[in-house]
Scaffold this motif. Structure first.
Motif, PDB file in Angstrom:
ATOM      1  N   ILE A   1       0.866  -1.284  -0.045  1.00  0.00           N
ATOM      2  CA  ILE A   1      -0.222  -0.037  -0.080  1.00  0.00           C
ATOM      3  C   ILE A   1       0.977   1.459   0.035  1.00  0.00           C
ATOM      4  N   CYS A   2       2.261   1.197   0.319  1.00  0.00           N
ATOM      5  CA  CYS A   2       2.859   2.282   0.433  1.00  0.00           C
ATOM      6  C   CYS A   2       3.518   2.616  -1.003  1.00  0.00           C
ATOM      7  N   ASP A   3       3.119   3.618  -1.475  1.00  0.00           N
ATOM      8  CA  ASP A   3       3.289   3.985  -2.830  1.00  0.00           C
ATOM      9  C   ASP A   3       4.626   4.950  -2.900  1.00  0.00           C
TER      10      ASP A   3
ATOM     11  N   ALA B   1       8.433   3.829   0.841  1.00  0.00           N
ATOM     12  CA  ALA B   1       9.293   3.799   2.279  1.00  0.00           C
ATOM     13  C   ALA B   1       9.239   2.635   3.167  1.00  0.00           C
ATOM     14  N   LEU B   2       8.303   1.739   2.779  1.00  0.00           N
ATOM     15  CA  LEU B   2       8.260   0.556   3.357  1.00  0.00           C
ATOM     16  C   LEU B   2       8.460  -0.571   2.229  1.00  0.00           C
ATOM     17  N   TYR B   3       9.357  -1.535   2.349  1.00  0.00           N
ATOM     18  CA  TYR B   3       9.804  -2.300   1.315  1.00  0.00           C
ATOM     19  C   TYR B   3      10.416  -3.602   1.701  1.00  0.00           C
TER      20      TYR B   3
ATOM     21  N   CYS C   1       9.613   8.443   3.404  1.00  0.00           N
ATOM     22  CA  CYS C   1       7.964   8.498   4.037  1.00  0.00           C
ATOM     23  C   CYS C   1       7.333   9.763   3.838  1.00  0.00           C
ATOM     24  N   ARG C   2       6.075   9.626   3.625  1.00  0.00           N
ATOM     25  CA  ARG C   2       5.256  10.885   3.294  1.00  0.00           C
ATOM     26  C   ARG C   2       4.477  11.207   4.640  1.00  0.00           C
ATOM     27  N   ASP C   3       4.523  10.298   5.569  1.00  0.00           N
ATOM     28  CA  ASP C   3       3.805  10.254   6.925  1.00  0.00           C
ATOM     29  C   ASP C   3       2.207  10.458   6.823  1.00  0.00           C
ATOM     30  N   CYS C   4       1.672   9.568   5.832  1.00  0.00           N
ATOM     31  CA  CYS C   4       0.483   9.313   5.651  1.00  0.00           C
ATOM     32  C   CYS C   4      -0.359   8.527   6.494  1.00  0.00           C
ATOM     33  N   GLY C   5       0.483   7.706   7.090  1.00  0.00           N
ATOM     34  CA  GLY C   5      -0.315   6.588   8.126  1.00  0.00           C
ATOM     35  C   GLY C   5      -0.918   5.365   7.452  1.00  0.00           C
ATOM     36  N   THR C   6      -1.157   5.337   6.320  1.00  0.00           N
ATOM     37  CA  THR C   6      -1.896   4.355   5.630  1.00  0.00           C
ATOM     38  C   THR C   6      -1.415   2.814   5.872  1.00  0.00           C
TER      39      THR C   6
ATOM     40  N   GLN D   1      11.639  -3.360   5.591  1.00  0.00           N
ATOM     41  CA  GLN D   1      12.586  -2.536   6.109  1.00  0.00           C
ATOM     42  C   GLN D   1      11.586  -1.182   5.676  1.00  0.00           C
ATOM     43  N   TYR D   2      12.096  -0.048   6.661  1.00  0.00           N
ATOM     44  CA  TYR D   2      11.477   1.223   6.463  1.00  0.00           C
ATOM     45  C   TYR D   2      12.583   2.432   6.250  1.00  0.00           C
ATOM     46  N   ASP D   3      12.232   3.286   5.215  1.00  0.00           N
ATOM     47  CA  ASP D   3      13.253   4.153   4.892  1.00  0.00           C
ATOM     48  C   ASP D   3      12.422   5.593   5.367  1.00  0.00           C
TER      49      ASP D   3
HETATM   50  S1  SF4 Z   1       3.349   6.521   6.451  1.00  0.00           S
HETATM   51 FE1  SF4 Z   1       2.637   6.305   4.363  1.00  0.00          FE
HETATM   52  S2  SF4 Z   1       4.505   6.903   3.252  1.00  0.00           S
HETATM   53 FE2  SF4 Z   1       5.179   6.438   4.972  1.00  0.00          FE
HETATM   54  S3  SF4 Z   1       5.784   4.292   5.164  1.00  0.00           S
HETATM   55 FE3  SF4 Z   1       3.404   4.515   5.857  1.00  0.00          FE
HETATM   56  S4  SF4 Z   1       2.202   4.322   3.926  1.00  0.00           S
HETATM   57 FE4  SF4 Z   1       4.458   4.921   3.335  1.00  0.00          FE
END
Ligand code: SF4
Length: 76
Positions: free
Chosen positions: A21-23, A26-28, A43-48, A37-39
């Motif tokens: 779901i992370c377009d 940032a998560l891969y 990250c756009r801080d959307c919280g999705t 892993q998380y970069d």
């Molecule tokens: S908060 Fe949004 S941009 Fe950041 S890792 Fe989650 S889905 Fe991706």
């Protein structure tokens, strides 16, 4: 605030819905470590992502206070 991954409960499955779901990318899934892993820089801080993690290993902090609480919780 950024995302925190609790690796004690993350199942790091390929095709992880939180990763999918992370377009922002940032998560891969990292093949060399076999883990999600998380970069933070991407990250756009959307919280999705936190809404798509079945074991609730991916957590998103909405405030600085919540971020500090999550960090403390993961340190045990
Ligand atoms: S908060 Fe949004 S941009 Fe950041 S890792 Fe989650 S889905 Fe991706």
């Amino acid at each position: 605030m950024p995302v925190i991954v609790d690796y004690d409960i993350c199942d790091s499955v390929e095709g992880c819905p939180a990763v999918m779901i992370c377009d922002a990318g940032a998560l891969y899934y990292d093949n060399s470590s076999g883990r999600v892993q998380y970069d933070r820089d991407r990250c756009r801080d959307c919280g999705t992502c936190a809404n798509y993690c079945a074991p609730a290993a991916v957590m998103h902090a909405a405030t600085e206070e919540e971020w500090q609480e999550l960090k403390q919780m993961l340190r045990g």
